[in-house]
Design a protein around this motif. Structure first.
Motif, PDB file in Angstrom:
ATOM      1  N   THR A  58      67.800  30.037  35.491  1.00 51.13           N
ATOM      2  CA  THR A  58      68.566  31.006  34.700  1.00 51.13           C
ATOM      3  C   THR A  58      68.205  30.907  33.220  1.00 51.13           C
ATOM      4  N   TYR A  59      68.016  29.679  32.745  1.00 53.06           N
ATOM      5  CA  TYR A  59      67.712  29.468  31.325  1.00 53.06           C
ATOM      6  C   TYR A  59      66.345  30.045  30.957  1.00 53.06           C
ATOM      7  N   VAL A  60      65.348  29.786  31.793  1.00 50.73           N
ATOM      8  CA  VAL A  60      64.005  30.299  31.522  1.00 50.73           C
ATOM      9  C   VAL A  60      63.994  31.821  31.644  1.00 50.73           C
ATOM     10  N   ARG A  61      64.703  32.348  32.638  1.00 46.59           N
ATOM     11  CA  ARG A  61      64.771  33.801  32.824  1.00 46.59           C
ATOM     12  C   ARG A  61      65.410  34.469  31.606  1.00 46.59           C
ATOM     13  N   ASP A  62      66.512  33.890  31.105  1.00 47.41           N
ATOM     14  CA  ASP A  62      67.156  34.454  29.917  1.00 47.41           C
ATOM     15  C   ASP A  62      66.239  34.394  28.706  1.00 47.41           C
ATOM     16  N   THR A  63      65.445  33.323  28.621  1.00 42.38           N
ATOM     17  CA  THR A  63      64.503  33.203  27.509  1.00 42.38           C
ATOM     18  C   THR A  63      63.429  34.278  27.582  1.00 42.38           C
ATOM     19  N   LEU A  64      62.962  34.572  28.786  1.00 43.96           N
ATOM     20  CA  LEU A  64      61.987  35.647  28.964  1.00 43.96           C
ATOM     21  C   LEU A  64      62.569  37.003  28.558  1.00 43.96           C
ATOM     22  N   ILE A  65      63.811  37.235  28.915  1.00 47.27           N
ATOM     23  CA  ILE A  65      64.462  38.497  28.541  1.00 47.27           C
ATOM     24  C   ILE A  65      64.527  38.621  27.026  1.00 47.27           C
ATOM     25  N   GLU A  66      64.974  37.577  26.381  1.00 50.22           N
ATOM     26  CA  GLU A  66      65.111  37.613  24.920  1.00 50.22           C
ATOM     27  C   GLU A  66      63.752  37.720  24.238  1.00 50.22           C
ATOM     28  N   LEU A  67      62.758  37.050  24.794  1.00 53.50           N
ATOM     29  CA  LEU A  67      61.425  37.071  24.199  1.00 53.50           C
ATOM     30  C   LEU A  67      60.796  38.456  24.255  1.00 53.50           C
ATOM     31  N   THR A  94      67.032  47.446  28.698  1.00 53.32           N
ATOM     32  CA  THR A  94      67.084  46.014  29.009  1.00 53.32           C
ATOM     33  C   THR A  94      67.293  45.794  30.499  1.00 53.32           C
ATOM     34  N   ILE A  95      68.049  46.680  31.136  1.00 57.61           N
ATOM     35  CA  ILE A  95      68.209  46.593  32.592  1.00 57.61           C
ATOM     36  C   ILE A  95      66.853  46.744  33.270  1.00 57.61           C
ATOM     37  N   GLY A  96      66.049  47.698  32.789  1.00 54.82           N
ATOM     38  CA  GLY A  96      64.700  47.856  33.329  1.00 54.82           C
ATOM     39  C   GLY A  96      63.844  46.636  33.080  1.00 54.82           C
ATOM     40  N   LEU A  97      64.004  46.004  31.915  1.00 51.70           N
ATOM     41  CA  LEU A  97      63.255  44.787  31.608  1.00 51.70           C
ATOM     42  C   LEU A  97      63.615  43.668  32.583  1.00 51.70           C
ATOM     43  N   ILE A  98      64.908  43.522  32.870  1.00 47.46           N
ATOM     44  CA  ILE A  98      65.349  42.477  33.801  1.00 47.46           C
ATOM     45  C   ILE A  98      64.778  42.722  35.195  1.00 47.46           C
ATOM     46  N   LYS A  99      64.774  43.985  35.631  1.00 45.56           N
ATOM     47  CA  LYS A  99      64.193  44.312  36.934  1.00 45.56           C
ATOM     48  C   LYS A  99      62.707  43.970  36.968  1.00 45.56           C
ATOM     49  N   ALA A 100      62.002  44.255  35.853  1.00 45.99           N
ATOM     50  CA  ALA A 100      60.575  43.964  35.791  1.00 45.99           C
ATOM     51  C   ALA A 100      60.319  42.463  35.833  1.00 45.99           C
ATOM     52  N   ILE A 101      61.148  41.689  35.133  1.00 44.96           N
ATOM     53  CA  ILE A 101      60.986  40.232  35.133  1.00 44.96           C
ATOM     54  C   ILE A 101      61.193  39.671  36.540  1.00 44.96           C
ATOM     55  N   ASP A 102      62.196  40.187  37.248  1.00 42.09           N
ATOM     56  CA  ASP A 102      62.484  39.686  38.591  1.00 42.09           C
ATOM     57  C   ASP A 102      61.391  40.056  39.590  1.00 42.09           C
ATOM     58  N   ARG A 103      60.647  41.133  39.333  1.00 41.96           N
ATOM     59  CA  ARG A 103      59.614  41.561  40.281  1.00 41.96           C
ATOM     60  C   ARG A 103      58.201  41.124  39.868  1.00 41.96           C
ATOM     61  N   PHE A 104      58.043  40.599  38.678  1.00 45.38           N
ATOM     62  CA  PHE A 104      56.704  40.318  38.159  1.00 45.38           C
ATOM     63  C   PHE A 104      56.090  39.111  38.861  1.00 45.38           C
ATOM     64  N   ASP A 105      54.807  39.252  39.188  1.00 45.71           N
ATOM     65  CA  ASP A 105      54.031  38.167  39.799  1.00 45.71           C
ATOM     66  C   ASP A 105      52.853  37.875  38.883  1.00 45.71           C
ATOM     67  N   CYS A 106      52.913  36.734  38.221  1.00 46.55           N
ATOM     68  CA  CYS A 106      51.885  36.397  37.243  1.00 46.55           C
ATOM     69  C   CYS A 106      50.532  36.112  37.890  1.00 46.55           C
ATOM     70  N   GLU A 107      50.497  35.954  39.209  1.00 46.65           N
ATOM     71  CA  GLU A 107      49.245  35.670  39.890  1.00 46.65           C
ATOM     72  C   GLU A 107      48.392  36.917  40.097  1.00 46.65           C
ATOM     73  N   MET A 117      56.442  48.081  31.144  1.00 46.50           N
ATOM     74  CA  MET A 117      56.712  49.317  30.411  1.00 46.50           C
ATOM     75  C   MET A 117      57.122  50.470  31.324  1.00 46.50           C
ATOM     76  N   PRO A 118      56.426  50.758  32.439  1.00 50.04           N
ATOM     77  CA  PRO A 118      56.874  51.864  33.301  1.00 50.04           C
ATOM     78  C   PRO A 118      58.278  51.655  33.857  1.00 50.04           C
ATOM     79  N   THR A 119      58.641  50.409  34.160  1.00 51.01           N
ATOM     80  CA  THR A 119      59.973  50.135  34.683  1.00 51.01           C
ATOM     81  C   THR A 119      61.036  50.376  33.625  1.00 51.01           C
ATOM     82  N   VAL A 120      60.780  49.936  32.400  1.00 46.49           N
ATOM     83  CA  VAL A 120      61.741  50.127  31.305  1.00 46.49           C
ATOM     84  C   VAL A 120      61.915  51.610  30.999  1.00 46.49           C
TER      85      VAL A 120
END
Length: 285
Positions: A58-67, A94-107, A117-120
């Motif tokens: 949760t802490y890292v996820r919140d940091t990604l949102i804020e960043l 920001t809701i779109g940003l959170i959805k993008a973070i939850d679906r993002f695969d860095c691999e 950007m398209p999600t936001v």
């Protein structure tokens, strides 16, 4: 230094402490040499390795949102001309940003801003679609209307004419009833005020409310007709026939006499007597 860079610098100074609490990554050296994208990539790697139910996740996820909030503000600026407050637009983005973070695969090798950007922007557009309709319309019909608009434009160019309902149904893979519903939904997008002035047929001006209703002069006769039904049922068959021929078939007294087989004078006397009887019955009621 831009506002986005300044915001990133402030966030970067707080991130090493967060990562130290989780696990110290080798990529973090000094905050000044790390940009937002590099730091986001590092955080996403940490996020993927953590249990979703853990406080660290949760802490890292919140940091990604804020960043990545500057990305939301950048996308929201495209809609600055709309009537909605910018704070509301940023919140929706920001809701779109959170959805993008939850679906993002860095691999996958895609940069997060390119993916997010398209999600936001899509989330902000859906917000305006939902709030811009004068009548509340289900999301399914709103999206169907947009699809119909695109399909109609494409078919019109190919066919050099307006497409028919069956043609639109085939292209979109929906029923013809759905196409009709989607086309009708467009009427709910805008609404006119009842006080909107309009030009009357006689050249005068009036409001929409003035044209919504009118006085039905035949309405007064409804009560009389309903009251006459039981009285007519009590008449003798010949008298009832004469009334029907006179007032419903619009026949003259002479024509009624020929139809019934009596003289015109006799028809006149029967009509006078029957009408007086019906009049007395109405007054008594």
């Amino acid at each position: 230094m831009s506002a986005e860079q300044g915001s990133s610098k402030v966030l970067i100074k707080a991130v090493p402490a967060v990562l130290d609490h989780v696990a110290k990554p080798a990529i973090v050296s000094t905050p000044e040499v790390i940009d937002t994208r590099t730091l986001s990539r590092s955080l996403f790697l940490r996020l993927a390795a953590l249990d979703k139910d853990s406080p660290e996740h949760t802490y890292v996820r919140d940091t990604l949102i804020e960043l990545n909030l500057p990305l939301v503000r950048y996308a929201s600026a495209r809609f600055r001309s709309r009537n909605e407050p910018m704070e509301d637009i940023v919140q929706v983005g920001t809701i779109g940003l959170i959805k993008a973070i939850d679906r993002f695969d860095c691999e996958r090798g895609v940069e997060f801003p390119t993916f997010a950007m398209p999600t936001v922007v899509g989330e902000i557009k859906r917000f305006f679609r939902d709030t811009s309709w004068s009548v509340r319309v289900p999301r399914r019909l709103q999206e169907l209307r947009l699809a119909l608009t695109r399909a109609s434009d494409e078919l019109a160019q190919k066919l050099d004419r307006s497409p028919t309902v069956p043609e639109l149904a085939v292209v979109l893979g929906v029923s013809e009833e759905d196409v009709v519903d989607g086309l009708a939904v467009g009427n709910a997008y805008t609404a006119s005020s009842l006080d909107t002035p309009s030009i009357e047929e006689d050249g005068g001006e009036g409001s929409l409310a003035d044209r919504l209703g009118y006085e039905d002069r035949a309405l007064e006769g409804v009560e009389y007709r309903e009251s006459l039904k039981p009285l007519l049922a009590k008449l003798q068959p010949r008298e009832r026939q004469i009334i029907m021929l006179r007032f419903f078939a619009n026949m003259t007294q002479s024509q009624i006499g020929e139809e019934v087989g009596i003289s015109q004078m006799h028809v006149s006397r029967l009509l006078t007597r029957t009408l007086a009887q019906l009049r007395e019955g109405l007054i008594a009621d």
